[in-house]
Structure formats: structure tokens, C-alpha cells
Design a protein around this motif. Structure first.
Motif, PDB file in Angstrom:
ATOM      1  N   VAL A 253       1.515  12.443   0.093  1.00 22.25           N
ATOM      2  CA  VAL A 253       1.130  11.040  -0.068  1.00 22.25           C
ATOM      3  C   VAL A 253       1.895  10.153   0.911  1.00 22.25           C
ATOM      4  O   VAL A 253       1.319   9.257   1.540  1.00 22.25           O
ATOM      5  CB  VAL A 253       1.377  10.571  -1.518  1.00 22.25           C
ATOM      6  CG1 VAL A 253       1.177   9.057  -1.638  1.00 22.25           C
ATOM      7  CG2 VAL A 253       0.438  11.292  -2.473  1.00 22.25           C
TER       8      VAL A 253
ATOM      9  N   SER B  93      -0.096   8.340   3.852  1.00 22.33           N
ATOM     10  CA  SER B  93      -0.108   6.868   3.808  1.00 22.33           C
ATOM     11  C   SER B  93       0.367   6.281   5.130  1.00 22.33           C
ATOM     12  O   SER B  93      -0.212   5.304   5.639  1.00 22.33           O
ATOM     13  CB  SER B  93       0.777   6.362   2.660  1.00 22.33           C
ATOM     14  OG  SER B  93       0.281   6.803   1.410  1.00 22.33           O
TER      15      SER B  93
ATOM     16  N   SER C 117      -6.716   5.697  -2.880  1.00 25.28           N
ATOM     17  CA  SER C 117      -6.071   4.444  -2.491  1.00 25.28           C
ATOM     18  C   SER C 117      -6.621   3.931  -1.168  1.00 25.28           C
ATOM     19  O   SER C 117      -6.879   2.727  -1.009  1.00 25.28           O
ATOM     20  CB  SER C 117      -4.560   4.652  -2.391  1.00 25.28           C
ATOM     21  OG  SER C 117      -3.916   3.476  -1.978  1.00 25.28           O
TER      22      SER C 117
ATOM     23  N   THR D 149      -4.241   9.912  -2.296  1.00 23.47           N
ATOM     24  CA  THR D 149      -4.141   9.033  -1.134  1.00 23.47           C
ATOM     25  C   THR D 149      -5.517   8.560  -0.692  1.00 23.47           C
ATOM     26  O   THR D 149      -5.688   7.393  -0.311  1.00 23.47           O
ATOM     27  CB  THR D 149      -3.442   9.746   0.039  1.00 23.47           C
ATOM     28  OG1 THR D 149      -2.204  10.290  -0.415  1.00 23.47           O
ATOM     29  CG2 THR D 149      -3.164   8.773   1.179  1.00 23.47           C
TER      30      THR D 149
ATOM     31  N   PHE E  42       0.842  -1.203   0.000  1.00 23.08           N
ATOM     32  CA  PHE E  42       0.000   0.000   0.000  1.00 23.08           C
ATOM     33  C   PHE E  42       0.875   1.250   0.000  1.00 23.08           C
ATOM     34  O   PHE E  42       0.676   2.176  -0.786  1.00 23.08           O
ATOM     35  CB  PHE E  42      -0.911  -0.032   1.235  1.00 23.08           C
ATOM     36  CG  PHE E  42      -1.633   1.257   1.529  1.00 23.08           C
ATOM     37  CD1 PHE E  42      -2.753   1.620   0.802  1.00 23.08           C
ATOM     38  CD2 PHE E  42      -1.203   2.092   2.564  1.00 23.08           C
ATOM     39  CE1 PHE E  42      -3.433   2.806   1.085  1.00 23.08           C
ATOM     40  CE2 PHE E  42      -1.866   3.271   2.853  1.00 23.08           C
ATOM     41  CZ  PHE E  42      -2.989   3.631   2.106  1.00 23.08           C
TER      42      PHE E  42
ATOM     43  N   ASN F 159       1.458   3.784  -3.302  1.00 20.50           N
ATOM     44  CA  ASN F 159       1.051   5.178  -3.150  1.00 20.50           C
ATOM     45  C   ASN F 159       2.195   6.137  -3.451  1.00 20.50           C
ATOM     46  O   ASN F 159       2.056   7.078  -4.237  1.00 20.50           O
ATOM     47  CB  ASN F 159       0.540   5.437  -1.731  1.00 20.50           C
ATOM     48  CG  ASN F 159      -0.821   4.819  -1.482  1.00 20.50           C
ATOM     49  OD1 ASN F 159      -1.439   4.266  -2.385  1.00 20.50           O
ATOM     50  ND2 ASN F 159      -1.280   4.896  -0.259  1.00 20.50           N
ATOM     51  N   THR F 160       3.337   5.896  -2.792  1.00 17.91           N
ATOM     52  CA  THR F 160       4.459   6.836  -2.881  1.00 17.91           C
ATOM     53  C   THR F 160       5.158   6.781  -4.228  1.00 17.91           C
ATOM     54  O   THR F 160       5.465   7.818  -4.825  1.00 17.91           O
ATOM     55  CB  THR F 160       5.472   6.575  -1.744  1.00 17.91           C
ATOM     56  OG1 THR F 160       4.769   6.547  -0.495  1.00 17.91           O
ATOM     57  CG2 THR F 160       6.519   7.662  -1.692  1.00 17.91           C
TER      58      THR F 160
ATOM     59  N   LEU G 182       1.271   6.261  -7.375  1.00 18.87           N
ATOM     60  CA  LEU G 182       0.295   7.351  -7.477  1.00 18.87           C
ATOM     61  C   LEU G 182       0.955   8.719  -7.439  1.00 18.87           C
ATOM     62  O   LEU G 182       0.688   9.576  -8.288  1.00 18.87           O
ATOM     63  CB  LEU G 182      -0.725   7.229  -6.343  1.00 18.87           C
ATOM     64  CG  LEU G 182      -1.715   6.067  -6.425  1.00 18.87           C
ATOM     65  CD1 LEU G 182      -2.645   6.089  -5.224  1.00 18.87           C
ATOM     66  CD2 LEU G 182      -2.519   6.126  -7.715  1.00 18.87           C
TER      67      LEU G 182
END
Length: 217
Positions: free
Chosen positions: A138, A142, A200, A197, A90, A94-95, A98
Motif C-alpha cells: 500500500v 500509493s 482508494s 490501494t 491520500f 491508505n497507509t 486501509l
């Protein structure tokens, strides 16, 4: 979490996404309001004390791609060692995914030149939105989500949230102080980071804790 709560959150992020779209359009059109906003914030920061500018030059390097890559890799590996491989994936998606590709795509679409009147460091590429602001938002958001999935203490959650906000705001300020971004770039990066974020977060709810299980036949 109740359906009503989800709907409120979805509505809030939906409104933020619309604001971001309007903001992005105004930036692309070089709107007078955006110019006023940029000047009103940038000028005082460019005349800030020397010690503060020096500190911001150092701080902004924490958001450089090489630093973020190493930091993200280490955090993800620590999560895996802690038997939280789902959280690690995850976090990495994300980092690296996305934030990285989302920011790059918008930069290529808007193609806003970077400011040139004031520079403490040199960098190429386009200006909007700020990649450092997007990625830091993000990354921090996260980590907060991963922490919130596991923490019970309301006070600790509030403390972590406050610390996260400070980390993000300092990165946004640093990009303006060193002269490589307009303030509107950093605000655009912040809003983009929050929206990405949340997307996600919404899609992975209930699937961020524990390890992936391999089926053995």
C-alpha cells in the motif's frame, strides 16, 4: 482516462479480489495446495546463504510499525511542505487506515497461527495475511500513484515501478526468511494491498493534487 480503460482496470481488480477471496478461503481451510506452495518456497529460503539471511533480518525491520509510522509521517509532511496536502492525506489514509485496519480485520477473521519450525526473530499475533507485505504494498503503490499523477516521463515511471516491485518482493521474502510468515501469508498480503490501494485510487481520482482550500465567510 477513457471509460473503457477504467472498465478494464476495474475488471482486473475485481478478478484479483476474487482470487484473493479464494486464496484466503484455501488458507483458512489449510488446503493441501497451500501447504505444498508454502513448503516449496519456504524451504529453499530457509536454506539460503547466511549473508542473505542476515540482510533479510535487517531489511524486514523497515516494515515494522514504528518504522512505517515515522516514514509515513515524514513523507506526508514533505508532501504538505510541497503544497500537496491532498496527496498527503491520500497517503496517510491508505497507509495508516486501509492497510493497518484492513490487515488487522482479516487477521482476526482467519486467525492463522504463525509458523514455529524456523525463527530468526520473535513476534506474536496471527499469521495471515502478512501485515508487512500489505503495508509495504500500500505504501509503495500509493507513492507510485502520487508520482504518476505528476510525472510525464514514461521511462521514469517504468523505473519507479520496477524499484517499487523490488521493494515489495524483498519485504515479502524477508518475512519468509525470518520465519514469521508462510509464503501464502505474503501473497495474501500483496493481493490485499493491491486491492485496497486500487479502491482508494478509484475513489480519489481527480482529487489528489494540490492543497485543500478553506472557504472563508
Amino acid at each position: 482516462m477513457t471509460l473503457t480503460t477504467w472498465r478494464r482496470r476495474d475488471l482486473g481488480i475485481g478478478i484479483l479480489a476474487l482470487i484473493w477471496l479464494g486464496w484466503t478461503w484455501a488458507v483458512s481451510q489449510n488446503a493441501a495446495a497451500i501447504q505444498w506452495f508454502d513448503q516449496a518456497i519456504a524451504l529453499p529460503l530457509h536454506h539460503s546463504p547466511q549473508w542473505f539471511q542476515t540482510a533479510m533480518v535487517s531489511y524486514t525491520k523497515l516494515g515494522n510499525p514504528q518504522t512505517i509510522t515515522i516514514l509515513t509521517l515524514i513523507i506526508g509532511l514533505l508532501l504538505i511542505l510541497g503544497r500537496q496536502s491532498k496527496a498527503a492525506v491520500f497517503f496517510w489514509l491508505n497507509t495508516w487506515g486501509l492497510a493497518g485496519y484492513g490487515n488487522y480485520l482479516v487477521k482476526q477473521l482467519i486467525q492463522r497461527p504463525r509458523p514455529t519450525a524456523w525463527r530468526l526473530i520473535q513476534i506474536g499475533g496471527y499469521s495471515y495475511p502478512s501485515g508487512h507485505s500489505t503495508t509495504t504494498t500500500v505504501l509503495v503503490a500509493s507513492l507510485l500513484i502520487i508520482a504518476y499523477d505528476r510525472l510525464k516521463s514514461r521511462n521514469l515511471k517504468q523505473w519507479l515501478f520496477g524499484a517499487g516491485v523490488v521493494i515489495i518482493l524483498l519485504m515479502m521474502i524477508s518475512r519468509i526468511v525470518v520465519g514469521v510468515h508462510y509464503p501464502s501469508d505474503t501473497v495474501g498480503g500483496l493481493m490485499l494491498g493491491i486491492c485496497l490501494t486500487y479502491l482508494s485510487f478509484r475513489l480519489t481520482t481527480g482529487h489528489r493534487q494540490g492543497n485543500f482550500k478553506l472557504n472563508h465567510h
